[in-house]
Design a protein around this motif. Structure first.
Motif, PDB file in Angstrom:
ATOM      1  N   THR A  14       0.672  -1.231  -0.072  1.00 50.12           N
ATOM      2  CA  THR A  14       0.042   0.020  -0.102  1.00 50.12           C
ATOM      3  C   THR A  14       0.869   1.194   0.117  1.00 50.12           C
ATOM      4  OG1 THR A  14      -0.118  -0.457   2.432  1.00 50.12           O
ATOM      5  CG2 THR A  14      -2.018  -1.055   1.166  1.00 50.12           C
ATOM      6  N   GLY A  15       2.100   1.128   0.102  1.00 48.31           N
ATOM      7  CA  GLY A  15       3.067   2.318   0.196  1.00 48.31           C
ATOM      8  C   GLY A  15       3.336   2.786  -1.495  1.00 48.31           C
ATOM      9  N   GLY A  16       3.950   3.716  -1.457  1.00 44.43           N
ATOM     10  CA  GLY A  16       4.559   4.242  -2.852  1.00 44.43           C
ATOM     11  C   GLY A  16       5.077   3.109  -3.691  1.00 44.43           C
ATOM     12  N   ILE A  17       6.215   2.679  -3.505  1.00 42.58           N
ATOM     13  CA  ILE A  17       6.921   1.772  -4.161  1.00 42.58           C
ATOM     14  C   ILE A  17       6.202   0.433  -4.128  1.00 42.58           C
ATOM     15  CG2 ILE A  17       9.279   0.355  -4.253  1.00 42.58           C
ATOM     16  CD1 ILE A  17      10.722   2.912  -2.841  1.00 42.58           C
ATOM     17  N   ARG A  37      -1.379  -2.366   5.890  1.00 40.92           N
ATOM     18  CA  ARG A  37      -2.250  -2.250   6.842  1.00 40.92           C
ATOM     19  C   ARG A  37      -3.536  -1.449   6.470  1.00 40.92           C
ATOM     20  NH1 ARG A  37       2.002   0.418  10.811  1.00 40.92           N
ATOM     21  NH2 ARG A  37       2.330   1.430   8.878  1.00 40.92           N
ATOM     22  N   ASN A  38      -3.556  -0.647   5.633  1.00 41.24           N
ATOM     23  CA  ASN A  38      -4.673   0.217   5.228  1.00 41.24           C
ATOM     24  C   ASN A  38      -5.581  -0.627   4.370  1.00 41.24           C
ATOM     25  OD1 ASN A  38      -5.971   2.332   3.799  1.00 41.24           O
ATOM     26  ND2 ASN A  38      -4.595   3.685   4.578  1.00 41.24           N
ATOM     27  N   ASP A  62      -0.504  -6.048  10.127  1.00 42.95           N
ATOM     28  CA  ASP A  62       0.516  -5.371  10.685  1.00 42.95           C
ATOM     29  C   ASP A  62       1.724  -6.183  11.073  1.00 42.95           C
ATOM     30  OD1 ASP A  62       2.199  -3.979  12.150  1.00 42.95           O
ATOM     31  OD2 ASP A  62       0.979  -2.758  13.238  1.00 42.95           O
ATOM     32  N   ILE A  63       2.803  -6.369  10.017  1.00 39.28           N
ATOM     33  CA  ILE A  63       3.668  -7.349  10.239  1.00 39.28           C
ATOM     34  C   ILE A  63       4.812  -7.192  11.517  1.00 39.28           C
ATOM     35  CG2 ILE A  63       3.679  -8.117   7.838  1.00 39.28           C
ATOM     36  CD1 ILE A  63       6.388  -6.620   7.485  1.00 39.28           C
ATOM     37  N   CYS A  89       9.089  -5.201   1.165  1.00 37.65           N
ATOM     38  CA  CYS A  89       9.086  -3.950   0.756  1.00 37.65           C
ATOM     39  C   CYS A  89       8.622  -2.958   2.072  1.00 37.65           C
ATOM     40  CB  CYS A  89       8.318  -3.848  -0.334  1.00 37.65           C
ATOM     41  SG  CYS A  89       8.395  -2.096  -1.092  1.00 37.65           S
ATOM     42  N   TYR A 153      17.406   4.690  10.921  1.00 34.10           N
ATOM     43  CA  TYR A 153      17.010   4.108   9.496  1.00 34.10           C
ATOM     44  C   TYR A 153      18.197   3.308   8.813  1.00 34.10           C
ATOM     45  CZ  TYR A 153      14.998   4.026   4.782  1.00 34.10           C
ATOM     46  OH  TYR A 153      14.636   3.408   3.782  1.00 34.10           O
ATOM     47  N   LYS A 157      18.628  -0.370   7.769  1.00 29.80           N
ATOM     48  CA  LYS A 157      19.026  -0.688   6.402  1.00 29.80           C
ATOM     49  C   LYS A 157      20.301  -1.593   5.820  1.00 29.80           C
ATOM     50  CE  LYS A 157      15.029   0.004   4.901  1.00 29.80           C
ATOM     51  NZ  LYS A 157      14.198  -0.582   3.798  1.00 29.80           N
ATOM     52  N   THR A 186      13.495   8.338  -3.234  1.00 28.40           N
ATOM     53  CA  THR A 186      12.243   8.154  -4.103  1.00 28.40           C
ATOM     54  C   THR A 186      11.278   8.866  -3.487  1.00 28.40           C
ATOM     55  OG1 THR A 186      12.994   5.898  -4.258  1.00 28.40           O
ATOM     56  CG2 THR A 186      10.831   6.207  -5.079  1.00 28.40           C
ATOM     57  N   THR A 188       7.993   9.328  -2.434  1.00 28.65           N
ATOM     58  CA  THR A 188       6.738   8.653  -1.766  1.00 28.65           C
ATOM     59  C   THR A 188       6.389   9.302  -0.340  1.00 28.65           C
ATOM     60  OG1 THR A 188       7.966   7.017  -0.297  1.00 28.65           O
ATOM     61  CG2 THR A 188       7.645   6.300  -2.660  1.00 28.65           C
ATOM     62  N   ASN A 191       9.089  10.077   2.857  1.00 31.41           N
ATOM     63  CA  ASN A 191       9.882  11.087   3.104  1.00 31.41           C
ATOM     64  C   ASN A 191       8.825  12.240   3.334  1.00 31.41           C
ATOM     65  OD1 ASN A 191      11.978   9.723   2.375  1.00 31.41           O
ATOM     66  ND2 ASN A 191      11.531   9.914   0.219  1.00 31.41           N
TER      67      ASN A 191
HETATM   68  N1  LIG Z   1      10.810   6.338  -0.684  1.00 26.06           N
HETATM   69  C1  LIG Z   1      12.204   6.389  -0.372  1.00 26.06           C
HETATM   70  O1  LIG Z   1      12.904   7.529  -0.584  1.00 26.06           O
HETATM   71  C2  LIG Z   1      13.294   5.135  -0.247  1.00 26.06           C
HETATM   72  C3  LIG Z   1      14.159   5.099  -0.697  1.00 26.06           C
HETATM   73  C4  LIG Z   1      15.123   3.943  -0.373  1.00 26.06           C
HETATM   74  C5  LIG Z   1      14.428   2.670  -0.029  1.00 26.06           C
HETATM   75  N2  LIG Z   1      13.127   2.733   0.401  1.00 26.06           N
HETATM   76  C6  LIG Z   1      12.538   1.543   0.825  1.00 26.06           C
HETATM   77  O2  LIG Z   1      11.396   1.031   0.074  1.00 26.06           O
HETATM   78  C7  LIG Z   1      10.330   0.463   0.946  1.00 26.06           C
HETATM   79  C8  LIG Z   1       9.079   1.370   0.495  1.00 26.06           C
HETATM   80  O3  LIG Z   1       9.173   2.512   0.826  1.00 26.06           O
HETATM   81  P1  LIG Z   1       7.949   3.453   0.434  1.00 26.06           P
HETATM   82  O4  LIG Z   1       8.695   4.594   0.016  1.00 26.06           O
HETATM   83  O5  LIG Z   1       7.228   2.920  -0.815  1.00 26.06           O
HETATM   84  O6  LIG Z   1       7.348   3.916   1.549  1.00 26.06           O
HETATM   85  P2  LIG Z   1       5.765   4.195   1.950  1.00 26.06           P
HETATM   86  O7  LIG Z   1       5.105   5.041   0.749  1.00 26.06           O
HETATM   87  O8  LIG Z   1       5.867   4.922   3.104  1.00 26.06           O
HETATM   88  O9  LIG Z   1       5.079   2.680   2.193  1.00 26.06           O
HETATM   89  C9  LIG Z   1       5.643   1.901   3.400  1.00 26.06           C
HETATM   90  C10 LIG Z   1       4.752   0.598   3.094  1.00 26.06           C
HETATM   91  O10 LIG Z   1       5.318  -0.100   4.246  1.00 26.06           O
HETATM   92  C11 LIG Z   1       4.071  -0.694   4.962  1.00 26.06           C
HETATM   93  N3  LIG Z   1       4.067  -0.748   6.534  1.00 26.06           N
HETATM   94  C12 LIG Z   1       4.608  -0.108   7.166  1.00 26.06           C
HETATM   95  N4  LIG Z   1       4.930  -0.555   8.501  1.00 26.06           N
HETATM   96  C13 LIG Z   1       4.416  -1.643   8.237  1.00 26.06           C
HETATM   97  C14 LIG Z   1       3.760  -2.543   9.365  1.00 26.06           C
HETATM   98  N5  LIG Z   1       4.155  -2.439  10.716  1.00 26.06           N
HETATM   99  N6  LIG Z   1       3.128  -3.892   8.886  1.00 26.06           N
HETATM  100  C15 LIG Z   1       2.706  -4.019   7.529  1.00 26.06           C
HETATM  101  N7  LIG Z   1       2.965  -3.083   6.545  1.00 26.06           N
HETATM  102  C16 LIG Z   1       3.838  -2.019   7.070  1.00 26.06           C
HETATM  103  C17 LIG Z   1       2.925   0.471   4.843  1.00 26.06           C
HETATM  104  O11 LIG Z   1       1.865   0.062   4.735  1.00 26.06           O
HETATM  105  P3  LIG Z   1       0.457   0.810   5.324  1.00 26.06           P
HETATM  106  O12 LIG Z   1       0.725   2.274   4.616  1.00 26.06           O
HETATM  107  O13 LIG Z   1      -0.646   0.122   5.026  1.00 26.06           O
HETATM  108  O14 LIG Z   1       0.544   1.114   6.904  1.00 26.06           O
HETATM  109  C18 LIG Z   1       3.292   0.755   3.043  1.00 26.06           C
HETATM  110  O15 LIG Z   1       2.626  -0.137   2.551  1.00 26.06           O
HETATM  111  C19 LIG Z   1      10.792   0.671   2.256  1.00 26.06           C
HETATM  112  O16 LIG Z   1      11.502  -0.695   2.789  1.00 26.06           O
HETATM  113  C20 LIG Z   1      11.817   1.797   2.236  1.00 26.06           C
HETATM  114  O17 LIG Z   1      12.921   1.796   3.152  1.00 26.06           O
HETATM  115  C21 LIG Z   1      12.212   3.954   0.028  1.00 26.06           C
END
Ligand SMILES: NC(=O)c1ccc[n+]([C@@H]2O[C@H](COP(=O)([O-])OP(=O)(O)OC[C@H]3O[C@@H](n4cnc5c(N)ncnc54)[C@H](OP(=O)(O)O)[C@@H]3O)[C@@H](O)[C@H]2O)c1
Length: 280
Positions: A14-17, A37-38, A62-63, A89, A153, A157, A186, A188, A191
């Motif tokens: 459900t997140g951006g990536i 979770r959403n 909620d993992i 992810c 963070y 990682k 990225t 999403t 940040n």
């Molecule tokens: N965006 C960046 O700049 C960036 C850069 C490098 C790496 N990454 C990595 O890429 C991955 C995805 O990031 P994103 O940018 O897509 O972030 P995001 O938009 O904030 O999405 C995060 C996702 O993780 C889920 N999540 C968080 N806590 C959880 C939990 N306790 N149980 C189940 N699901 C959970 C969220 O679910 P809900 O929304 O449903 O709560 C959402 O689907 C992450 O591992 C992040 O560290 C991101």
């Protein structure tokens, strides 16, 4: 590997990536099991991607809780076939100086990014296709380069990168492959405004989630998957950091006043509701 018809378990869907990855893999004809979770986001995604057409479905879990992990385990047990690919992810971030990071926020990052990912992977292992299973861990360029303002963070990682490397070697005499993919910044909701402003101030390049999703598809389509760092010059910085870390120390010292300014202005932001491992 041809992804058509492959069963893929994706956390963070459900997140951006995660959403971009889900769309990309749905276009390949994969059977998707999407975890988030959403509930509303999961429902919308399920409808948009017509998951049921390929026997896919969503799991609200909620993992970072034992109950959430149990929900995933029950779904895996109920599957008639093994899963082909697990993509870890889900993740949360925390920006701010360590002294300003609340203990609960620190625990949340480690619980979600590290402990939950490891427990979920362990739990999924027996359900992975023994002949061609794949585990992809979405790390970060901050998993190879410590960056001021992101110490917790980065710790999470770095841990995931080590986990992926060790597990790949542990499974090297099997047909299950493990890889680590490290996106750079990225666009999403991970940040917050402070990080977006910081990236602008530092001139950091920011990718769109669709770019990361295309890289995930390319990687998973390979005969043998391998670790991948996305973005230039991040790839170069990661290499220099591993050989001459003092050079990166020096470069980041020059950026420290800017990082401190944004970090202290927005201390204690955590991008997610806090969860701790427990009975609920
Ligand atoms: N965006 C960046 O700049 C960036 C850069 C490098 C790496 N990454 C990595 O890429 C991955 C995805 O990031 P994103 O940018 O897509 O972030 P995001 O938009 O904030 O999405 C995060 C996702 O993780 C889920 N999540 C968080 N806590 C959880 C939990 N306790 N149980 C189940 N699901 C959970 C969220 O679910 P809900 O929304 O449903 O709560 C959402 O689907 C992450 O591992 C992040 O560290 C991101």
């Amino acid at each position: 590997m041809n992804l058509k018809g492959k069963t893929i378990l994706l956390t963070g869907a459900t997140g951006g990536i995660g959403e971009a990855v889900a769309r990309q893999l749905a276009d390949c004809g994969a059977r998707l099991i999407l975890i988030g979770r959403n509930e509303t986001s999961l429902k919308n995604l399920s409808r948009e991607l017509q998951l049921n057409k390929h026997n896919g479905f969503t799991l609200q879990a909620d993992i970072a809780t034992h109950t959430g992990l149990e929900t995933v385990r029950a779904a895996l047990i109920a599957l008639p076939n093994p899963i082909d690919i697990l993509i870890n992810c889900a993740g949360v971030s925390l920006f701010g100086l360590l002294e300003d990071n609340e203990p609960a926020a620190i625990e949340n990052v480690i619980n979600t990014n590290v402990t939950a990912t490891i427990l979920l992977t362990r739990q999924a292992l027996p359900f992975l296709n023994k002949d061609q299973g794949r585990i992809l861990i979405i790390g970060s360029s901050f998993g190879g380069l410590g960056f001021p303002g992101f110490s917790v963070y980065c710790a999470s990682k770095f841990a995931l990168r080590g986990f992926a490397e060790a597990l790949r070697r542990e499974l090297a005499d099997s047909k299950i492959q493990v890889a680590h993919l490290a996106p750079r910044a990225t666009n999403t909701h991970l940040n917050n405004d402070a990080v977006v402003e910081l990236n602008e101030a530092l001139g950091n390049k920011v990718d769109e989630p669709e770019y990361v999703a295309a890289a995930v598809e390319d990687l998973l389509s390979m005969k043998n998957i391998r670790d991948l760092n996305l973005g230039w010059p991040e790839r170069l910085f990661l290499r220099i950091n591993s050989i001459f870390p003092r050079l990166i120390d020096k470069a980041l010292l020059g950026k420290l006043p800017v990082i401190r300014r944004f970090a202290s202005k927005h201390s204690n932001y955590v991008n997610s509701k806090l969860t701790t491992f427990g009975p609920t």
